[in-house]
Design a protein around this motif. Structure first.
Motif, short mmCIF file in Angstrom:
data_model
loop_
_atom_site.label_atom_id
_atom_site.label_comp_id
_atom_site.label_asym_id
_atom_site.label_seq_id
_atom_site.Cartn_x
_atom_site.Cartn_y
_atom_site.Cartn_z
N PHE A 111 51.94 -13.45 -60.81
CA PHE A 111 51.08 -12.29 -61.08
C PHE A 111 49.67 -12.46 -60.51
O PHE A 111 48.90 -11.51 -60.45
CB PHE A 111 50.96 -12.07 -62.60
CG PHE A 111 52.20 -11.50 -63.22
CD1 PHE A 111 52.53 -10.16 -63.05
CD2 PHE A 111 53.03 -12.30 -63.99
CE1 PHE A 111 53.67 -9.63 -63.63
CE2 PHE A 111 54.17 -11.77 -64.58
CZ PHE A 111 54.49 -10.43 -64.40
N ASP A 116 51.85 -6.81 -54.57
CA ASP A 116 52.14 -5.50 -55.15
C ASP A 116 52.80 -5.68 -56.52
O ASP A 116 53.80 -6.38 -56.65
CB ASP A 116 53.06 -4.73 -54.20
CG ASP A 116 53.31 -3.30 -54.63
OD1 ASP A 116 53.77 -3.11 -55.77
OD2 ASP A 116 53.08 -2.38 -53.83
N ARG A 117 52.26 -5.05 -57.59
CA ARG A 117 52.76 -5.26 -58.95
C ARG A 117 54.22 -4.82 -59.09
O ARG A 117 55.01 -5.47 -59.79
CB ARG A 117 51.88 -4.51 -59.96
CG ARG A 117 52.34 -4.66 -61.41
CD ARG A 117 52.41 -6.12 -61.83
NE ARG A 117 52.98 -6.27 -63.15
CZ ARG A 117 52.25 -6.42 -64.26
NH1 ARG A 117 50.93 -6.44 -64.18
NH2 ARG A 117 52.84 -6.56 -65.43
N ASP A 121 57.29 -7.29 -60.38
CA ASP A 121 58.17 -6.99 -61.51
C ASP A 121 59.64 -7.12 -61.13
O ASP A 121 60.47 -7.57 -61.93
CB ASP A 121 57.89 -5.58 -62.04
CG ASP A 121 56.55 -5.48 -62.75
OD1 ASP A 121 56.05 -6.53 -63.21
OD2 ASP A 121 56.01 -4.37 -62.84
#
Length: 445
Positions: A111, A116-117, A121
């Motif tokens: 994280f 890119d989040r 995920d």
């Protein structure tokens, strides 16, 4: 010369097929999740970059098994073969377990890497599953190095080839949610890979314990089932520098993958496509390298430097030929190959440019891989490790950063840095091997 090339390739071919099939496990994952969207591909790329170091360091540790077993085989010392195999497997399992635990409990670091989040995920469940697969993978690889060093190369090859359709089938079930299974997307690919790697390790163990040709080595183990400190120490002197060599090279690629992640998901997805293609040809180079290393180690055990020189030169010539073929293949199909992975126009366009640069470094990549193997075969690992560090971390990676990030050439600039590092590495390593063999031949004569 041709006779030596033929002998090396006869050993190399099954190794190449086995390596090729192992690399295809990751490529199959990327191709099959690529049908969903590019963020799935980017997530797979991120995980592959993060796990490159534990994978390749572990692979380097396994190489100590093939070197020491081949040298002992050259001396016709069955007991030593068994000792080195047992202790080598023990070393690899300890490392694999430690790596899997670290990956599982420290995955949150992902994280904080500027990625890119949405990609992160998707990546986390896949990261943890592939992390645990390190254990069966390194068990299989260590056993494979044992059988390969004895020139029983078809055993592991057969198991590796069988794993491919099984992996495709399990991916189909778990990625897309077929036959009542949930559609897990990239996580499903992780479960499939973990399952396949467990089955491969179990299958090779069964073969070793059931085939008569391995009985003589198993009998020698009856008195020495407990790992021995002196043997472990000796193997680590080869295994650790070998692992560092792979880490220095692969670490440069991994860090480059992280830098490319700063440029966005499209650049990262295109990078993964090109890297997957380069990795496939590299598996062929590694196969030739391992075969040359096994043959060189065998004659190193007999102190026959004339044969070592002949095998080395012929293996390098084979590498030049192979690298030239790879280069022509990528130049001829640089537009068509990316379309096999993804149908998005922007990603295909970026990946096509990267494949051109991939073509340019094929000869350097192949010959440096072979030179590393030949030097390892004569137990020369410390100075080559320094050469690799210089080539990738002092020249290649900084050049890639300057061109790709500072001068905004994006992923293409970073791949030009690869070209620079590989070329310097090849020149230094090949010169060292040729110098060592020439000196020892002159001394004996």
């Amino acid at each position: 010369m041709l006779e030596q090339i033929k002998k090396t390739l006869l050993i190399a071919f099954p190794i190449i097929l086995g390596n090729f099939s192992q690399m295809l496990l990751a490529v199959i994952d990327i191709i099959m999740v690529g049908a969903i969207d590019h963020k799935q591909v980017a997530a797979a790329s991120l995980v592959n970059s993060l796990l490159t170091l534990p994978f390749v360091f572990g692979f380097g540790l396994t190489r100590s098994i093939s070197v020491m077993v081949a040298i002992s085989n050259g001396k016709n010392d069955t007991r030593a073969v068994a000792r080195y195999a047992l202790n080598g497997v023990f070393i690899c399992l300890i490392f694999a377990t430690a790596a899997a635990l670290l990956i599982h409990f420290l995955h949150g670091i992902i994280f904080h890497m500027g990625q890119d989040r949405a990609v992160v995920d998707i990546a986390i469940p896949y990261l943890q599953l592939i992390g645990w697969s390190v254990i069966p993978m390194l068990l299989f690889m260590s056993l494979k190095e044992f059988t390969d060093a004895l020139q029983y190369t078809k055993v592991a090859m057969a198991i590796s080839l069988i794993s491919l359709p099984l992996n495709v089938f399990l991916n189909w079930l778990l990625i897309y949610g077929k036959w009542g299974f949930p559609a897990l997307h990239l996580e499903g690919a992780g479960w499939a890979t973990l399952t396949v790697r467990i089955l491969m390790a179990v299958a090779l163990l069964i073969v070793i314990f059931s085939q008569k040709k391995f009985t003589v080595y198993l009998q020698s183990l009856k008195e020495i089932w407990i790992p021995q400190r002196n043997i472990i120490k000796e193997m680590l002197k080869t295994g650790v520098p070998s692992g560092m060599q792979y880490c220095l090279e692969a670490g440069a690629y991994a860090f480059s993958g992280i830098m490319i992640g700063w440029l966005g998901a499209e650049q990262q997805a295109a990078h993964q496509i090109a890297l997957s293609c380069a990795s496939l040809t590299f598996m062929i180079s590694i196969g030739i390298s391992v075969a040359g290393s096994i043959r060189v180690s065998y004659f190193y055990g007999q102190n026959d430097w004339q044969m070592i020189q002949k095998i080395g030169r012929s293996t390098l010539y084979a590498g030049l030929i192979a690298g030239s073929i790879f280069a022509l293949l990528f130049l001829g199909l640089y537009r068509q190959i990316p379309a096999l992975f993804n149908q998005e126009v922007n990603i295909i366009a970026i990946a096509s440019v990267l494949l051109v640069w991939t073509a340019f470094f094929q000869i350097s990549d192949t010959t440096q891989a072979i030179a590393v193997g030949l030097l390892r075969g004569i137990k020369d690992v410390k100075i080559p490790t320094l050469y690799v560090a210089l080539a990738y971390w002092v020249v290649g990676l900084p050049a890639g950063y300057i061109l790709g990030i500072h001068f905004k050439m994006n992923a293409a600039g970073i791949w030009i840095g690869f070209l620079a590092g590989l070329t310097i590495s090849s020149a230094l390593l090949n010169f060292r091997f040729l110098s060592i063999t020439k000196t020892n031949n002159a001394y004996l004569n």
